[in-house]
Design an enzyme around this catalytic site. Structure first.
Site, mmCIF file in Angstrom:
data_model
loop_
_atom_site.group_PDB
_atom_site.id
_atom_site.type_symbol
_atom_site.label_atom_id
_atom_site.label_comp_id
_atom_site.label_asym_id
_atom_site.label_seq_id
_atom_site.Cartn_x
_atom_site.Cartn_y
_atom_site.Cartn_z
ATOM 1 N N CYS A 39 -1.700 5.793 -4.879
ATOM 2 C CA CYS A 39 -1.174 6.727 -3.879
ATOM 3 C C CYS A 39 0.342 6.703 -3.749
ATOM 4 O O CYS A 39 1.016 7.710 -3.932
ATOM 5 C CB CYS A 39 -1.810 6.442 -2.523
ATOM 6 S SG CYS A 39 -3.610 6.591 -2.493
ATOM 7 N N HIS A 59 3.782 7.405 1.339
ATOM 8 C CA HIS A 59 2.659 6.478 1.209
ATOM 9 C C HIS A 59 2.097 6.045 2.559
ATOM 10 O O HIS A 59 0.886 6.027 2.768
ATOM 11 C CB HIS A 59 3.046 5.239 0.423
ATOM 12 C CG HIS A 59 1.956 4.202 0.396
ATOM 13 N ND1 HIS A 59 0.703 4.459 -0.142
ATOM 14 C CD2 HIS A 59 1.893 2.936 0.879
ATOM 15 C CE1 HIS A 59 -0.059 3.394 -0.013
ATOM 16 N NE2 HIS A 59 0.621 2.461 0.614
#
Length: 492
Positions: A77, A136
């Site tokens: 991610c 993130h």
């Protein structure tokens, strides 16, 4: 802010010529609605998967461009989002970490080069708002999973506003791993299942709250005499696969297809894969996944059912945003981007998770709607997430005084398929992979053999068999192109 498609066609001509002395007029620049969806593989109705209930994304696709071969740079991610936002392939091993933005951008003074494309838009007259997970950290603020909410922005210069509604979960990270009763993976010490059928409405999980917050902000932005960038980040279908019951009820579990590639590919070392550690961290799962063999068909269908329910849940939230754009009269002057931050193995190659440089982890959903330009046709050229930065700058008529690793996709958005590069590079597991329109060539920097993998997508679209040893001449030919993506990060 309501314009006709004539503006967009004029823009197309404008951005294709030199604009060194051009001063874009604020009133003519489009708004941007950028929707980030965690772990969204291209398994949607508009990608030909008729068993998936994704009517709102499918409707977006009817007037957008559906990229059938979009690949992220890094299958995790934070690092994938870092690459997207900066338009750069990873240069060091630090760029492969979920903490890439935290360690390389957060806390830094403002530099001459913008920290992200959002920062660059902000410098050029855009009002920038983030709702949910865009970088993130779940709410854009820096703090550990079990800490109280932080105060420092992960992206210190990109946002005019960064917003999140944590609801009953209290913090962004608790919400990210949240269950319907307000508990989360951390509070339950991982003694949780990797899925939940929640007897709640849309607001009973965090993505419903994110949609509501974004709707409120859209109404405010519609009143501004200024173009806006609104980033909206949804959590699902990231683990845990939790969604309201009504989305589970869209599917008959017995009808859900299993993975067509539930085995380790031929002529491949297990070091290219992994034992689904993130997935197995949900310690009350019905079965444990491993590379020794597949989970049972029944459990495989249950997990895929849960993932699909999450996709349908997020699709409903996206539909709310698109309806509001229409209601507010913004659709005719707003570029809409839907982007999945990477794919996800749903039992493919015996893996449940991302973190590989196979097709299933690097290929993600990507749809762009540009009023007056896109027309619902698929774009089959191979593109990378690093190409999004320069594309948005072209669409928004913003100069690019600095260089990125990406290339503007505006020509292929407009239907010009000539001379497109058709290449994307991926990085992880001590490997670098090249994807062309036909082949995937991967080289690993490790001791385990084989270190070279080659897949022919014309004959093997599921990457079931490594044919590198059988075709050394093809490996040699492709290796010269692969070298373009060798940034030297494994030489350190």
């Amino acid at each position: 802010m309501k314009n006709t498609s004539y503006f967009w066609l004029c823009s197309l001509a404008l951005v294709s010529c030199e604009r060194k002395n051009a001063e874009p007029k604020i009133s003519q620049q489009p708004n941007v609605l950028f929707i980030c969806v965690d772990d969204l593989r291209p398994e949607l109705g508009c990608y030909g998967k008729e068993y998936i209930h994704s009517p709102n994304i499918d409707q977006l696709a009817k007037t957008g461009a559906v990229f059938t071969n979009h690949f992220v740079s890094i299958p995790t991610c934070g690092a994938s989002r870092s690459s997207l936002l900066t338009g750069m392939y990873p240069q060091t091993k630090a760029h492969l970490s979920n903490e890439a933005i935290h360690n390389m951008i957060s806390g830094q003074p403002e530099q001459e080069a913008p920290e992200t494309f959002i920062h660059h838009l902000k410098r050029n007259g855009y009002y920038t708002v983030g709702v949910g997970k865009i970088s993130h950290y779940a709410d854009g603020l820096l703090y550990a999973y079990t800490d109280s909410v932080g105060t420092e922005l992960e992206l210190p210069h990109s946002w005019d506003e960064m917003l999140f509604d944590a609801g009953k979960w209290g913090t962004g990270w608790n919400a990210f791993f949240g269950y319907a009763d307000g508990e989360n993976r951390q509070s339950r010490n991982r003694q949780v299942k990797p899925y939940e059928r929640g007897e709640v409405d849309d607001d009973g999980y965090p993505d419903g709250l994110t949609a509501n917050l974004a709707l409120t902000k859209l109404k405010e932005l519609a009143q501004k005499k200024q173009p806006f960038f609104l980033g909206v980040g949804f959590f699902k279908p990231h683990l845990p696969f939790n969604a309201p019951t009504k989305y589970w009820d869209l599917y008959q579990e017995d009808d859900i297809p299993l993975s067509p590639i539930a085995a380790i590919p031929e002529n491949v070392n297990k070091a290219s894969l992994h034992n689904s550690g993130e997935f197995n961290g949900y310690q009350l799962g019905d079965e444990e996944a491993s590379l020794e063999g597949p989970v049972s068909d029944a459990y495989g269908r249950k997990l895929r059912h849960a993932y699909f329910a999450c996709v349908s849940y997020v699709d409903a939230q996206i539909g709310k945003l698109l309806d509001e754009l229409d209601e507010l009269g913004l659709a005719e002057n707003t570029v809409v981007v839907l982007w999945g931050d990477h794919g996800w193995h749903l039992g493919d190659q015996l893996v449940w998770g991302k973190h590989t440089i196979f097709e299933q982890a690097l290929k993600s959903a990507f749809i762009v709607r540009v009023p007056g330009i896109t027309n619902g046709q698929p774009v089959n050229g191979v593109v990378s997430s690093v190409d999004i930065y320069p594309t948005l700058m072209d669409l928004c008529q913003v100069e690019m005084p600095h260089t990125t690793d990406g290339k503007s996709m505006l020509p292929i958005l407009a239907g010009d398929k000539l001379a497109w590069k058709n290449e994307a590079f991926g990085y992880f597991r001590n490997g670098i992979t090249l994807r062309t329109d036909r082949y995937r060539l991967t080289k690993y920097f490790r001791n385990e053999q084989p270190m070279i993998e080659l897949y022919d997508h014309a004959n093997d679209p599921h990457e079931k068999r490594n044919i590198a040893a059988e075709h050394p001449e093809l490996v040699e030919e492709l290796m010269s192109l692969w070298e373009k993506g060798n940034t030297g990060l494994y030489d350190q």
